[in-house]
Design a protein around this motif. Sequence first.
Motif, PDB file in Angstrom:
ATOM      1  N   CYS A   1       0.856  -1.182   0.000  1.00  0.00           N
ATOM      2  CA  CYS A   1       0.000   0.000   0.000  1.00  0.00           C
ATOM      3  C   CYS A   1       0.892   1.231   0.000  1.00  0.00           C
ATOM      4  O   CYS A   1       1.849   1.312   0.784  1.00  0.00           O
ATOM      5  CB  CYS A   1      -0.927  -0.003   1.215  1.00  0.00           C
ATOM      6  N   ILE A   2       0.624   2.150  -0.891  1.00  0.00           N
ATOM      7  CA  ILE A   2       1.420   3.370  -0.986  1.00  0.00           C
ATOM      8  C   ILE A   2       0.905   4.382   0.040  1.00  0.00           C
ATOM      9  O   ILE A   2      -0.248   4.807  -0.015  1.00  0.00           O
ATOM     10  CB  ILE A   2       1.356   3.939  -2.403  1.00  0.00           C
ATOM     11  N   LEU A   3       1.782   4.757   0.963  1.00  0.00           N
ATOM     12  CA  LEU A   3       1.411   5.712   1.999  1.00  0.00           C
ATOM     13  C   LEU A   3       1.652   7.149   1.574  1.00  0.00           C
ATOM     14  O   LEU A   3       0.967   8.051   2.056  1.00  0.00           O
ATOM     15  CB  LEU A   3       2.193   5.409   3.288  1.00  0.00           C
ATOM     16  N   GLY A   4       2.613   7.370   0.703  1.00  0.00           N
ATOM     17  CA  GLY A   4       2.902   8.740   0.262  1.00  0.00           C
ATOM     18  C   GLY A   4       4.242   8.798  -0.446  1.00  0.00           C
ATOM     19  O   GLY A   4       4.921   7.782  -0.636  1.00  0.00           O
ATOM     20  N   ILE A   5       4.620  10.004  -0.862  1.00  0.00           N
ATOM     21  CA  ILE A   5       5.883  10.250  -1.551  1.00  0.00           C
ATOM     22  C   ILE A   5       6.573  11.430  -0.872  1.00  0.00           C
ATOM     23  O   ILE A   5       5.968  12.497  -0.699  1.00  0.00           O
ATOM     24  CB  ILE A   5       5.666  10.548  -3.044  1.00  0.00           C
ATOM     25  N   VAL A   6       7.816  11.234  -0.469  1.00  0.00           N
ATOM     26  CA  VAL A   6       8.616  12.257   0.196  1.00  0.00           C
ATOM     27  C   VAL A   6       9.903  12.447  -0.596  1.00  0.00           C
ATOM     28  O   VAL A   6      10.677  11.490  -0.769  1.00  0.00           O
ATOM     29  CB  VAL A   6       8.935  11.872   1.655  1.00  0.00           C
ATOM     30  N   ASP A   7      10.136  13.642  -1.097  1.00  0.00           N
ATOM     31  CA  ASP A   7      11.321  13.944  -1.920  1.00  0.00           C
ATOM     32  C   ASP A   7      11.440  12.993  -3.103  1.00  0.00           C
ATOM     33  O   ASP A   7      12.538  12.633  -3.515  1.00  0.00           O
ATOM     34  CB  ASP A   7      12.600  13.890  -1.076  1.00  0.00           C
ATOM     35  N   GLY A   8      10.306  12.567  -3.653  1.00  0.00           N
ATOM     36  CA  GLY A   8      10.313  11.656  -4.781  1.00  0.00           C
ATOM     37  C   GLY A   8      10.466  10.201  -4.407  1.00  0.00           C
ATOM     38  O   GLY A   8      10.356   9.323  -5.276  1.00  0.00           O
ATOM     39  N   ILE A   9      10.729   9.886  -3.141  1.00  0.00           N
ATOM     40  CA  ILE A   9      10.871   8.515  -2.659  1.00  0.00           C
ATOM     41  C   ILE A   9       9.490   8.004  -2.240  1.00  0.00           C
ATOM     42  O   ILE A   9       8.785   8.665  -1.472  1.00  0.00           O
ATOM     43  CB  ILE A   9      11.858   8.432  -1.488  1.00  0.00           C
ATOM     44  N   ILE A  10       9.121   6.819  -2.743  1.00  0.00           N
ATOM     45  CA  ILE A  10       7.803   6.253  -2.474  1.00  0.00           C
ATOM     46  C   ILE A  10       7.831   5.512  -1.138  1.00  0.00           C
ATOM     47  O   ILE A  10       8.690   4.650  -0.913  1.00  0.00           O
ATOM     48  CB  ILE A  10       7.371   5.306  -3.600  1.00  0.00           C
ATOM     49  N   LEU A  11       6.901   5.854  -0.260  1.00  0.00           N
ATOM     50  CA  LEU A  11       6.769   5.217   1.043  1.00  0.00           C
ATOM     51  C   LEU A  11       5.715   4.121   0.936  1.00  0.00           C
ATOM     52  O   LEU A  11       4.546   4.393   0.655  1.00  0.00           O
ATOM     53  CB  LEU A  11       6.376   6.250   2.103  1.00  0.00           C
ATOM     54  N   LEU A  12       6.124   2.868   1.164  1.00  0.00           N
ATOM     55  CA  LEU A  12       5.261   1.700   1.000  1.00  0.00           C
ATOM     56  C   LEU A  12       5.043   1.001   2.333  1.00  0.00           C
ATOM     57  O   LEU A  12       5.901   1.041   3.223  1.00  0.00           O
ATOM     58  CB  LEU A  12       5.882   0.708   0.012  1.00  0.00           C
ATOM     59  N   GLN A  13       3.902   0.352   2.434  1.00  0.00           N
ATOM     60  CA  GLN A  13       3.617  -0.527   3.566  1.00  0.00           C
ATOM     61  C   GLN A  13       3.263  -1.909   3.034  1.00  0.00           C
ATOM     62  O   GLN A  13       2.355  -2.062   2.223  1.00  0.00           O
ATOM     63  CB  GLN A  13       2.458   0.002   4.415  1.00  0.00           C
ATOM     64  N   ARG A  14       4.001  -2.918   3.490  1.00  0.00           N
ATOM     65  CA  ARG A  14       3.734  -4.284   3.071  1.00  0.00           C
ATOM     66  C   ARG A  14       2.508  -4.820   3.794  1.00  0.00           C
ATOM     67  O   ARG A  14       2.351  -4.653   4.997  1.00  0.00           O
ATOM     68  CB  ARG A  14       4.954  -5.165   3.344  1.00  0.00           C
ATOM     69  N   ASP A  15       1.619  -5.475   3.065  1.00  0.00           N
ATOM     70  CA  ASP A  15       0.340  -5.890   3.628  1.00  0.00           C
ATOM     71  C   ASP A  15       0.481  -7.006   4.660  1.00  0.00           C
ATOM     72  O   ASP A  15      -0.228  -7.020   5.666  1.00  0.00           O
ATOM     73  CB  ASP A  15      -0.609  -6.351   2.507  1.00  0.00           C
ATOM     74  N   GLU A  16       1.387  -7.945   4.460  1.00  0.00           N
ATOM     75  CA  GLU A  16       1.435  -9.137   5.300  1.00  0.00           C
ATOM     76  C   GLU A  16       1.955  -8.857   6.699  1.00  0.00           C
ATOM     77  O   GLU A  16       1.508  -9.484   7.667  1.00  0.00           O
ATOM     78  CB  GLU A  16       2.291 -10.216   4.644  1.00  0.00           C
ATOM     79  N   ASP A  17       2.896  -7.933   6.858  1.00  0.00           N
ATOM     80  CA  ASP A  17       3.489  -7.703   8.184  1.00  0.00           C
ATOM     81  C   ASP A  17       3.647  -6.220   8.512  1.00  0.00           C
ATOM     82  O   ASP A  17       4.376  -5.880   9.437  1.00  0.00           O
ATOM     83  CB  ASP A  17       4.855  -8.387   8.266  1.00  0.00           C
ATOM     84  N   THR A  18       2.972  -5.345   7.774  1.00  0.00           N
ATOM     85  CA  THR A  18       3.038  -3.879   7.974  1.00  0.00           C
ATOM     86  C   THR A  18       4.471  -3.362   7.886  1.00  0.00           C
ATOM     87  O   THR A  18       4.800  -2.331   8.489  1.00  0.00           O
ATOM     88  CB  THR A  18       2.410  -3.457   9.313  1.00  0.00           C
ATOM     89  N   GLY A  19       5.332  -4.073   7.175  1.00  0.00           N
ATOM     90  CA  GLY A  19       6.695  -3.589   6.999  1.00  0.00           C
ATOM     91  C   GLY A  19       6.731  -2.343   6.133  1.00  0.00           C
ATOM     92  O   GLY A  19       5.991  -2.212   5.157  1.00  0.00           O
ATOM     93  N   ILE A  20       7.606  -1.422   6.477  1.00  0.00           N
ATOM     94  CA  ILE A  20       7.740  -0.153   5.769  1.00  0.00           C
ATOM     95  C   ILE A  20       8.928  -0.258   4.812  1.00  0.00           C
ATOM     96  O   ILE A  20      10.009  -0.726   5.191  1.00  0.00           O
ATOM     97  CB  ILE A  20       7.932   1.019   6.741  1.00  0.00           C
ATOM     98  N   ARG A  21       8.721   0.173   3.571  1.00  0.00           N
ATOM     99  CA  ARG A  21       9.765   0.120   2.556  1.00  0.00           C
ATOM    100  C   ARG A  21       9.834   1.466   1.842  1.00  0.00           C
ATOM    101  O   ARG A  21       8.823   2.132   1.644  1.00  0.00           O
ATOM    102  CB  ARG A  21       9.488  -0.994   1.550  1.00  0.00           C
ATOM    103  N   LEU A  22      11.053   1.847   1.482  1.00  0.00           N
ATOM    104  CA  LEU A  22      11.296   3.061   0.709  1.00  0.00           C
ATOM    105  C   LEU A  22      11.771   2.656  -0.677  1.00  0.00           C
ATOM    106  O   LEU A  22      12.722   1.874  -0.819  1.00  0.00           O
ATOM    107  CB  LEU A  22      12.345   3.940   1.394  1.00  0.00           C
ATOM    108  N   LEU A  23      11.133   3.181  -1.715  1.00  0.00           N
ATOM    109  CA  LEU A  23      11.417   2.804  -3.101  1.00  0.00           C
ATOM    110  C   LEU A  23      11.799   4.036  -3.904  1.00  0.00           C
ATOM    111  O   LEU A  23      11.076   5.031  -3.909  1.00  0.00           O
ATOM    112  CB  LEU A  23      10.203   2.117  -3.725  1.00  0.00           C
ATOM    113  N   HIS A  24      12.947   3.950  -4.574  1.00  0.00           N
ATOM    114  CA  HIS A  24      13.341   4.989  -5.533  1.00  0.00           C
ATOM    115  C   HIS A  24      12.730   4.621  -6.879  1.00  0.00           C
ATOM    116  O   HIS A  24      13.043   3.565  -7.448  1.00  0.00           O
ATOM    117  CB  HIS A  24      14.861   5.069  -5.646  1.00  0.00           C
ATOM    118  N   PRO A  25      11.864   5.444  -7.438  1.00  0.00           N
ATOM    119  CA  PRO A  25      11.124   5.034  -8.634  1.00  0.00           C
ATOM    120  C   PRO A  25      11.984   4.913  -9.888  1.00  0.00           C
ATOM    121  O   PRO A  25      11.614   4.187 -10.811  1.00  0.00           O
ATOM    122  CB  PRO A  25      10.076   6.136  -8.796  1.00  0.00           C
TER     123      PRO A  25
END
Length: 201
Positions: free
Chosen positions: A133-157
Amino acid sequence: MSSPPANRKRARPAPLSDRRRRATTDATGDGDESPLASLPEEMIRLIGWRVLAGDFLDYVRFRAACRRWRSSTDCPRGRGVADPRFHPRGWTMLPERHGLHPGRCRRRGYTRFFNQSSGIVVRACLPDLREHCILGIVDGIILLQRDEDTGIRLLHPFTGDIADLPPLSTLMLYEYWSHPAATLEASMLLPSAPAPTESSR
């Protein structure tokens, strides 16, 4: 005068992609013949940082001009999240499918990004994020939340770099125990130390 053989094949022109590739090579000088390619390495690095300060994708195009420019500047891949200099500031993802997931199904894996300064729209191929689930974008970096364990991930697009952060459940537990009410509740549940007796004094 004899006519040319009927079975002689005419030479086909080179494909347009090859002609464009040769034109780009001649213009940028992928060897040492061009004066732009023979610039000092320190000057190339300085120009590269100036370009990067303006826009991340301009820096990518700058490095793609020739081999010397590419070898004289730092590659953003592998450090796109950790190094703030390579954050694609000013770029935001266009919302699709109610903003929950990128539009991979309809656009064959590509997601559209919009530059807020220039108004340019580009496409980037993102990994499969259907379990996120996409929580938002900060400085162009995508803030993600993994559904299975609520893990937070940062993705450079644009580089595909991913950084994993602790799950939200650990953060919620920390917030709970740091609250004054939780401290009071813990003091009421934990056994208190016995009062000192006369013999222990």
